[in-house]
Design a protein around this motif. Sequence first.
Motif, PDB file in Angstrom:
ATOM      1  N   ARG A  51       0.806  -1.230   0.000  1.00 50.62           N
ATOM      2  CA  ARG A  51       0.000   0.000   0.000  1.00 50.62           C
ATOM      3  C   ARG A  51       0.834   1.274   0.000  1.00 50.62           C
ATOM      4  O   ARG A  51       0.482   2.226  -0.710  1.00 50.62           O
ATOM      5  CB  ARG A  51      -0.992  -0.015   1.162  1.00 50.62           C
ATOM      6  CG  ARG A  51      -1.940   1.204   1.144  1.00 50.62           C
ATOM      7  CD  ARG A  51      -3.128   1.047   2.042  1.00 50.62           C
ATOM      8  NE  ARG A  51      -4.097   0.112   1.478  1.00 50.62           N
ATOM      9  CZ  ARG A  51      -4.393  -1.063   2.012  1.00 50.62           C
ATOM     10  NH1 ARG A  51      -3.780  -1.467   3.108  1.00 50.62           N
ATOM     11  NH2 ARG A  51      -5.291  -1.848   1.449  1.00 50.62           N
ATOM     12  N   LEU A  64       0.101   4.696  -2.763  1.00 51.00           N
ATOM     13  CA  LEU A  64      -0.527   5.937  -2.332  1.00 51.00           C
ATOM     14  C   LEU A  64      -0.253   7.060  -3.329  1.00 51.00           C
ATOM     15  O   LEU A  64       0.876   7.301  -3.729  1.00 51.00           O
ATOM     16  CB  LEU A  64      -0.012   6.343  -0.951  1.00 51.00           C
ATOM     17  CG  LEU A  64      -0.429   5.442   0.218  1.00 51.00           C
ATOM     18  CD1 LEU A  64       0.313   5.827   1.480  1.00 51.00           C
ATOM     19  CD2 LEU A  64      -1.929   5.510   0.433  1.00 51.00           C
ATOM     20  N   GLY A 120      -9.325   3.562  -5.665  1.00 49.52           N
ATOM     21  CA  GLY A 120      -9.403   3.092  -4.290  1.00 49.52           C
ATOM     22  C   GLY A 120     -10.292   1.888  -4.106  1.00 49.52           C
ATOM     23  O   GLY A 120     -10.174   1.170  -3.111  1.00 49.52           O
ATOM     24  N   THR A 146      -8.104   1.243  -1.191  1.00 50.25           N
ATOM     25  CA  THR A 146      -8.124   1.846   0.141  1.00 50.25           C
ATOM     26  C   THR A 146      -9.367   1.373   0.883  1.00 50.25           C
ATOM     27  O   THR A 146     -10.422   1.189   0.270  1.00 50.25           O
ATOM     28  CB  THR A 146      -8.145   3.379   0.070  1.00 50.25           C
ATOM     29  OG1 THR A 146      -9.331   3.807  -0.628  1.00 50.25           O
ATOM     30  CG2 THR A 146      -6.914   3.905  -0.654  1.00 50.25           C
ATOM     31  N   GLY A 191     -10.038  -2.882   1.716  1.00 49.13           N
ATOM     32  CA  GLY A 191      -9.033  -2.105   1.010  1.00 49.13           C
ATOM     33  C   GLY A 191      -8.184  -2.936   0.068  1.00 49.13           C
ATOM     34  O   GLY A 191      -7.219  -2.424  -0.509  1.00 49.13           O
TER      35      GLY A 191
END
Length: 242
Positions: free
Chosen positions: A125, A129, A189, A223, A232
């Motif tokens: 992750r 981002l 996301g 996410t 997520g």
Amino acid sequence: MNATTADTLPYSRLRDMAVTERPQERLQRSGPTALSDSELLAMLLRSGTQGHDVLAVADKLLATAGSLSDLLSWTQNDFLRLRGIGKVKALQLVTVMELARRVLAASGSTTPQLTTPAEIANYCRPHTLGLAVEKFWVLCLNRKNRLLRKIEVTSGTATATLVHPREVFRAAIKEAASAVVCVHNHPSGDPAPSAADVRITRQLREAANIVEIDLLDHVVVGTPAADPIGLGFYSFRDAGVL
């Protein structure tokens, strides 16, 4: 005082604070944990502009983003949309967010053991981002599922064919991997797989059988906030496709 005059006066919250209660003084006295999220942002911004006190700008920035972590995905243009933030401040904030992403990406073990979809998603992750395009990685693992190397195979758009099995297994063979995990991100996301995601996963499964390298999973990273079920991430292994 009429409304027009009131609207043109600068915010006075920071100026009117007792010196001992200003963020900088409390930071020096008690350390960074004593400051709120808005006050920490105010320390980065350092000063406001005419009509925009720095604490008011920090409050607005945090309220617009939703949280500090949401700021990690902001671009220079996102920051510039807020009144009180000019080009220099926007670039400073973009720099801080990139540093934060790199710290997060480097904070784990360099040879993590990746055995569950949650471990895979948590490891990847920080690398996803703020990405505006889809990227596809192959995680090359040894026999104990410890990471040998993470390789970015392709980078493209959501409408493009993101990867071909030969690119994935060429990287795995080069690293002498016993197994691989494939990972890609969804910039929206929402990790729910597309029809193209399902199709490439089936192709990867067939290719893995031919080259005799285990395909442990294909994980789509999003996410939790954008995921209808709050995880997520999406695991093709858990879904029974692999």
